[in-house]
Scaffold this motif. Structure first.
Motif, short mmCIF file in Angstrom:
data_model
loop_
_atom_site.label_atom_id
_atom_site.label_comp_id
_atom_site.label_asym_id
_atom_site.label_seq_id
_atom_site.Cartn_x
_atom_site.Cartn_y
_atom_site.Cartn_z
N CYS A 120 28.61 7.94 5.71
CA CYS A 120 28.69 9.32 4.98
C CYS A 120 28.05 10.33 5.60
O CYS A 120 27.46 10.34 6.53
N GLY A 121 28.41 11.62 5.00
CA GLY A 121 27.70 12.76 5.43
C GLY A 121 28.49 14.20 4.68
O GLY A 121 29.85 14.08 4.59
N SER A 122 27.71 15.28 4.98
CA SER A 122 28.21 16.51 4.32
C SER A 122 29.17 16.94 5.30
O SER A 122 29.15 16.70 6.74
N LYS A 123 30.14 17.97 5.10
CA LYS A 123 31.19 18.62 5.97
C LYS A 123 30.71 19.62 6.62
O LYS A 123 31.34 20.09 7.60
N SER A 124 29.58 20.31 6.15
CA SER A 124 28.77 21.23 7.09
C SER A 124 27.51 21.42 6.72
O SER A 124 26.88 20.61 6.11
N ARG A 125 26.84 22.41 7.40
CA ARG A 125 25.41 22.38 7.32
C ARG A 125 25.04 23.28 5.92
O ARG A 125 23.98 23.41 5.63
N ASP A 126 25.96 23.75 5.13
CA ASP A 126 25.87 24.58 4.03
C ASP A 126 25.46 23.39 2.80
O ASP A 126 25.81 22.47 2.86
N TYR A 127 24.59 23.83 2.08
CA TYR A 127 24.19 23.07 0.76
C TYR A 127 25.63 22.82 0.25
O TYR A 127 26.45 23.72 -0.07
N GLU A 128 25.62 21.65 -0.50
CA GLU A 128 26.85 21.28 -1.31
C GLU A 128 26.32 20.62 -2.70
O GLU A 128 25.48 19.74 -2.85
N THR A 129 27.05 21.55 -3.54
CA THR A 129 26.55 21.45 -4.77
C THR A 129 27.37 21.32 -6.12
O THR A 129 28.45 21.81 -5.99
N GLY A 130 27.28 20.46 -6.86
CA GLY A 130 28.17 20.10 -7.79
C GLY A 130 27.52 19.85 -9.10
O GLY A 130 26.44 19.09 -9.37
N ARG A 131 28.60 19.82 -10.15
CA ARG A 131 28.15 19.20 -11.46
C ARG A 131 28.12 17.73 -11.80
O ARG A 131 29.04 17.15 -11.24
N LEU A 132 27.09 17.06 -12.35
CA LEU A 132 27.17 15.62 -12.46
C LEU A 132 28.31 15.45 -13.42
O LEU A 132 28.24 15.68 -14.39
N VAL A 133 29.22 14.39 -12.88
CA VAL A 133 30.40 13.66 -13.62
C VAL A 133 30.19 12.26 -13.54
O VAL A 133 30.15 11.85 -12.16
N ARG A 134 30.21 11.38 -14.64
CA ARG A 134 30.46 10.01 -14.76
C ARG A 134 31.65 9.48 -14.19
O ARG A 134 32.68 9.91 -14.54
N LEU A 135 31.64 8.58 -13.09
CA LEU A 135 32.88 7.78 -12.68
C LEU A 135 33.55 7.19 -14.02
O LEU A 135 32.97 6.56 -14.58
N LYS A 178 23.78 8.54 -18.03
CA LYS A 178 23.63 9.13 -19.46
C LYS A 178 24.01 10.54 -19.25
O LYS A 178 24.80 11.14 -19.97
N VAL A 179 23.07 11.33 -18.42
CA VAL A 179 23.73 12.82 -18.39
C VAL A 179 24.80 13.29 -17.70
O VAL A 179 25.48 14.19 -18.18
N SER A 180 25.31 12.27 -16.87
CA SER A 180 26.43 12.72 -16.27
C SER A 180 27.64 12.16 -17.11
O SER A 180 28.75 12.70 -17.08
N ALA A 181 27.31 11.39 -18.21
CA ALA A 181 28.60 10.80 -19.13
C ALA A 181 28.30 11.87 -20.32
O ALA A 181 29.07 11.57 -21.18
N GLY A 182 27.58 12.73 -20.38
CA GLY A 182 27.49 13.92 -21.44
C GLY A 182 26.50 13.15 -22.74
O GLY A 182 26.70 13.47 -23.84
#
Length: 831
Positions: A67-82, A196-200
């Motif tokens: 695994c690994g990020s695609k750039s040196r920039d921070y990658e941020t996203g909202r938690l979502v449950r699979l 739980k928080v990712s599932a709302g």
């Protein structure tokens, strides 16, 4: 008469109260209990450095995995449950981080995610602890053919490695997950919260999909692991943009293997015209892996094997050197090989150096310094360097701290051990015989049958209960047959024996003793963070491990015996080698160390004595050995000085290797090395178990105690000739604080394609000119100092407006109050 409060006091009190408003508001808005794991609005906004273990990238000869990020920039996203509705209905339009359990983190789900419409919005994955035990839903992240077909190590197998030993494997660990940073959260409570928080949902399970105050829970990843399409050769040879500076961006995987030989050192003058005895080697890997390298417990895949092989060494060490030397036509060796999970690094390095490439040293640590060119009349000058091993030689380039391997006799066969802590069939161990024709008869042409090794290994436990054993473990021949492999060979499980078979072209073989028959156990733990004692029900099968140790020790003695017929060797072994039991004190103590607590007293004690021996030898303390950890972690790690890379000290400068002429001219020149704690402890234990000398027989305990010399370091053993009486023997201090004969040696576990360049710094490696392009060549990229994951609540809607408004009001009131207070104090001449 009542005291009147001065106006200035009222103003001061009001100001203090106003300045306390933010804290009061935060407390009012905090509704969770103190012991709840959660983020609260609006002022507690993040989990700083979310506790986790990363899924990291590895480069290999032809690309990258992990695994690994695609750039040196921070990658941020909202938690979502699979599995949430918004993932399936295509409504995602913002950056997301998917939360899934470790049972859901598999190849099928990852492939589906990469092909999905929302893949363009995916910024990372949080993998949570499902807190399950023996679940039927677990899949192994390893390939169906570990280190075999369709892996970077496929060329290292005699038969191509096509046989599928791991039917529950889904090959997740060899997928290139570039651009998808992923981490594992092991804490159960924190995992529950994230799910739980990712599932709302709130912690009670009620729907809270809108979030508190319209907030979203966010995750921010910083796990850049190099550019897309990079490989090991490219990152090792990286040149900076100035076009001149060699600045590698990765380090190879590796460490140190440990090997030892039972019995006294051979006296070549009295041994068949200098022909050395052949070896029967008991071998095991000492490393494991998972998708999350800091969480590689490898309880069954590595720890059970180490434990069985160490106990086998102890059983053989209880036989006196006199008996071993006089009664055996072959010598018994032990190999504990590092880096086996990543292309058999340790076993191939040792076998190539000792047997198949016949290592050639270009610069030795000669006892006498070379004369200057043209000065034939100069007297030979004795080197001032400190030897790495007393009485032994080293090679400075290519760097080999110990050259003792060059004195070994030919290897006859190998007995490897694999996954004996969990039995697939109740009370049964299995022998996987490589069935090499040359191993079925000894040098005297005694007919031992077509399945010589199998016959020996299945015979040495017969009537075992008569020897005090508390179990009924039996040994059976594996049902895997030659026609089960596409090439017509009998498949053997991935183990150090794989290296011997491939390097010898199938002319030298052996067998693997396992806890499984045709395939690995189908519990999904192989190559997984789930291969731990808790997942296996709290404990692994100590009866099976004790039996495996007994089988290995007795089989090695029987095969090494000077045979008149095959039954003689088995009979001698059963009379000479006692049967280990699950109550064996050494077994019980080491089981707790290797399965549960890598910081246990036994490992620390052996490691400490090894460290003190080195301080006495060199006068330099390199510090504590890198610990196995609690819980234990068997990941191989990178090859650099903190994790075992040896280096040469010349005057005040250190080099990864050395081919100059200054070594030995300065007092204190030497080779230095700081092995990992596990490596150092195994080294010390092999000396302790195998080095008790002529008084080792377990029927002579009183004599042994009388002959023991207590010690704190090896300098206390300089006069321990009562133990080490053979020519060439050297006394050292072991972790039991007694003097023993040296039996163990280190050997560099470094990929065969690379070497440390001479007269250069440590942590740099070059591709050899004669690289055959066969090895996997695994490397790990450098990590940034600030890698990690942060989880926080992003306030939205009215919550943000109210927070800003309150802040402005408080600021205005505070400034106004301060000005009024100053005016009042000035008027009263107090300012």
């Amino acid at each position: 008469m009542a005291t009147r409060t001065a106006p200035s006091q009222w103003i001061l009190l009001s100001t203090v109260l106003l300045l306390s408003v933010p804290k009061l508001i935060s407390s009012a808005l905090t509704t969770s209990k103190n012991d709840e794991v959660r983020l609260d609005l609006p002022f507690q906004d993040s989990f700083e450095h979310l506790p986790h273990t990363p899924c990291v990238t590895l480069f290999h000869r032809n690309g990258r995995i992990g695994c690994g990020s695609k750039s040196r920039d921070y990658e941020t996203g909202r938690l979502v449950r699979l599995g949430s509705d918004e993932l399936s209905d295509g409504s995602i339009s913002d950056n997301i981080v998917i939360v899934m359990t470790d049972l859901e983190f598999n190849s099928e789900n990852m492939q589906a995610i990469r092909k999905s419409d929302f893949a363009v919005y995916l910024e990372g994955i949080l993998v949570t602890n499902s807190s399950v035990s023996n679940s039927d839903g677990a899949t192994s992240p390893a390939p169906p053919s570990p280190r075999g077909y369709n892996t970077p190590s496929s060329s290292l197998n005699l038969d191509g490695g096509n046989y599928e030993w791991n039917p529950s494997g889904d090959s997740l660990d060899i997928m290139d997950l570039y651009s998808i940073p992923s981490v594992y959260v092991s804490d159960a409570d924190l995992s529950e919260y994230l799910i739980k928080v990712s599932a709302g949902l709130d912690l009670s399970g009620d729907d809270n999909s809108s979030g508190k105050g319209g907030a979203s829970t966010m995750a921010e990843f910083n796990y850049y692991m190099g550019p897309e399409g990079e490989n090991s050769e490219g990152c090792l040879s990286w040149i900076d943009s100035d076009g001149e500076t060699w600045n590698p961006k990765c380090l190879p995987l590796g460490g140190n293997s440990i090997w030892a030989v039972a019995g006294s050192p051979e006296d070549n003058d009295n041994n068949n015209n200098n022909k050395k005895k052949e070896l029967v080697m008991i071998a095991t890997s000492i490393d494991g892996y998972s998708m999350f390298h800091d969480s590689s417990p490898a309880a069954n895949a590595a720890a059970s094997n180490i434990l069985a092989a160490l106990l086998a060494a102890k059983l053989i060490g209880e036989i006196s050197d006199d008996t071993l030397d006089a009664s055996l036509s072959k010598r018994i060796a032990f190999g504990f090989f590092q880096g086996e999970s990543f292309g058999y690094i340790g076993s191939r390095a040792f076998l190539r150096d000792a047997y198949f490439d016949k290592f050639e040293c270009q610069t030795t640590d000669a006892r006498f310094l070379e004369q200057e060119d043209g000065d034939d009349n100069a007297e030979e000058q004795e080197s001032k360097a400190i030897p790495f091993e007393q009485g032994g030689q080293s090679c400075l380039y290519p760097l080999r701290p110990s050259m003792a391997f060059s004195d070994l006799g030919d290897i006859s066969l190998m007995l490897a051990v694999d996954q004996v802590g969990v039995l697939q069939t109740q009370n049964t161990l299995y022998v996987h015989d490589a069935n090499i024709a040359s191993q079925n008869n000894d040098d005297n042409d005694v007919d031992c049958g077509d399945d010589f090794i199998t016959n020996v290994m299945t015979s040495v436990m017969q009537n075992n209960n008569d020897d005090g054993a508390d179990n009924t473990i039996t040994v059976a021949q594996s049902s895997v047959e030659a026609n089960d492999d596409d090439n017509g060979n009998v498949p053997t499980p991935p183990s150090p024996l794989t290296s011997l078979l491939q390097l010898s072209g199938g002319t030298i073989g052996g067998a693997v003793l396992t806890g499984y028959d045709q395939t690995f156990n189908k519990d999904g733990t192989y190559g997984s963070h789930l291969d731990n004692a808790n997942y296996h029900g709290g404990n692994l099968n100590l009866d099976a491990i004790a039996a495996a140790a007994t089988v290995l020790a007795r089989s090695a003695v029987a095969i090494a015996y000077d045979l008149d017929d095959c039954d003689d060797g088995v009979e001698f072994a059963m009379e000479t080698v006692r049967s280990a039991t699950s109550q064996d004190e050494t077994l019980v103590d080491l089981a707790d160390c290797l399965f549960n607590d890598g910081n246990c007293q036994a490992l620390k004690q052996y490691s400490l004595v090894e460290r003190n021996n080195e301080i006495k030898r060199t006068g330099i303390d390199l510090g504590m050995h890198y610990p196995l950890g609690t819980p234990p972690n068997y990941y191989t790690n990178i090859y650099e000085p903190n994790f075992g890379q040896p280096f040469v000290k010349v005057a005040s400068v250190v080099y990864g290797a050395y081919d100059g002429t200054e070594y030995g001219k300065t007092k204190g020149d030497t080779i230095l090395m700081r092995p990992k704690q596990l490596e150092a402890a195994i080294h010390g234990m092999l000396n302790d178990f195998l080095g008790r000398g002529s008084a080792s027989n377990n029927n002579e305990e009183e004599e042994e105690e009388e002959n023991q010399t207590s010690c704190k370091t090896s300098t206390d053993c300089n006069n321990a000739s009562n133990i080490c009486q053979s020519s060439g023997d050297v006394a050292v201090c072991a972790g039991s604080n007694v003097c023993v004969c040296k039996r163990a040696h280190y050997h560099a576990a470094l990929d065969e394609a690379i070497e440390a360049p001479p007269i250069n710094r440590t942590r740099v490696f070059q591709i050899k000119d004669d690289d055959e392009g066969v090895s996997a060549l695994y490397t790990e990229p450098y990590w940034s100092n600030d890698v990690g994951v942060t989880v926080y609540r992003q306030a939205a809607g009215n919550a943000g407006v109210w927070t800003l408004g309150i802040g402005v009001v408080v600021a205005v009131l505070s400034v106004g109050g301060t000005m009024l207070l100053k005016r009042r104090l000035t008027k009263e001449k107090l300012f």
